[in-house]
Design a protein around this motif. Structure first.
Motif, mmCIF file in Angstrom:
data_model
loop_
_atom_site.group_PDB
_atom_site.id
_atom_site.type_symbol
_atom_site.label_atom_id
_atom_site.label_comp_id
_atom_site.label_asym_id
_atom_site.label_seq_id
_atom_site.Cartn_x
_atom_site.Cartn_y
_atom_site.Cartn_z
ATOM 1 N N SER A 178 -2.903 0.136 10.614
ATOM 2 C CA SER A 178 -2.442 1.521 10.435
ATOM 3 C C SER A 178 -1.789 2.008 11.710
ATOM 4 O O SER A 178 -1.977 1.429 12.795
ATOM 5 N N PRO A 200 0.813 -1.229 0.000
ATOM 6 C CA PRO A 200 0.000 0.000 0.000
ATOM 7 C C PRO A 200 0.840 1.270 0.000
ATOM 8 O O PRO A 200 0.452 2.274 -0.615
ATOM 9 N N ARG A 234 -3.147 2.375 3.567
ATOM 10 C CA ARG A 234 -2.701 1.099 4.144
ATOM 11 C C ARG A 234 -3.823 0.467 4.972
ATOM 12 O O ARG A 234 -4.037 -0.752 4.920
#
Length: 270
Positions: free
Chosen positions: A236, A78, A229
């Motif tokens: 996170s 990500p 993400r």
């Protein structure tokens, strides 16, 4: 005898309160501008992202433990996706404005009956379209080759959209401010690239010492990366809701400044 129609006064808008056709035309031009060279603007980011993932896999691979409870390559995907998105969104608006200024044809954009807000939306449409296309292509590649599937489409789309708009606005600031390509390159190399690399793209900020963690929390880039993400892999460093508020505030500040500069013709009108 039929009375003659009085001439339209100069400076009076004849397209209503909103020039829809003009805004769509500018937006279409910005999209076509990068789609005409799709091999550079769409395929090149995918290849670069793939090379980064391959290099990290070869250099680190299984030697690196899990990060925030997920495999390192899953954690990394990500970050590389959104880093590529924001760099492309910045490049789209900055190169468009800088090229028009250096080439002397910025007047072709300023002369049509478009307000500052309409100009802003037209340019941002190109940055947003490029960001979304790049995000889709890299997300598809991450799913096919790494098995990283998007867990929450809402958060991914939200932060990709806000990140593209934010970086499109920064790109417009750079394009308006720069009078030559060397200045534009300096802004990209010494501001955009370091901030995107040092915002948790390749690591969790929990690994940083206290002062650097505080600096990261003051950086909007961090919340854009962290939000994507969270949407892709469900982990996170901070709350996505907090990130949403901070990124929205950052967008208002940056786009408000761009709107003001466009309204005044700052560094655009001789």
């Amino acid at each position: 005898m039929t009375p003659s129609t009085p001439p339209t006064q100069m400076g009076v808008r004849r397209f209503g309160r909103w020039n829809t056709q003009g805004t769509l035309t500018l937006a279409g031009r910005e999209v076509r501008r990068f789609m005409n060279v799709w091999s550079q603007t769409v395929m090149a980011p995918l290849i670069n992202a793939g090379l980064l993932l391959m290099i990290f896999t070869i250099a680190i691979g299984p030697q690196r433990g899990d990060v925030m409870g997920v495999p390192f390559m899953t954690f990394l995907a990500p970050g590389i996706l959104i880093m590529t998105v924001i760099q492309n969104a910045f490049a789209n608006t900055s190169s468009s404005l800088a090229s028009a200024k250096v080439g002397g044809n910025i007047v072709d954009t300023l002369m049509p009956p478009l307000s500052a807000l309409e100009l802003l939306i037209g340019y941002l449409a190109g940055a947003l379209a490029r960001g979304l296309i790049v995000a889709f292509v890299i997300a598809l590649g991450s799913w096919i080759f790494l098995g990283v599937a998007v867990q929450n489409v809402f958060w991914v789309l939200t932060f990709v959209t806000l990140g593209s708009l934010f970086m499109g606005g920064l790109g417009m600031i750079a394009g308006i401010f720069a009078n030559k390509f060397d200045q534009l390159s300096a802004i990209s190399n010494f501001l955009v690239t370091p901030l995107s690399f040092l915002s948790g793209t390749f690591y969790s900020i929990e690994a940083l010492p206290g002062p650097l963690q505080a600096a990261s929390h003051a950086n909007p880039f961090f919340y854009i990366i962290d939000g994507v993400r969270y949407g892709m892999i469900g982990v996170s460093d901070s709350s996505p809701w907090l990130g949403l508020v901070i990124v929205l505030v950052a967008n208002v500040a940056v786009l408000g400044l761009v709107w003001r500069w466009l309204d005044r013709g700052y560094r655009l009108k001789a």
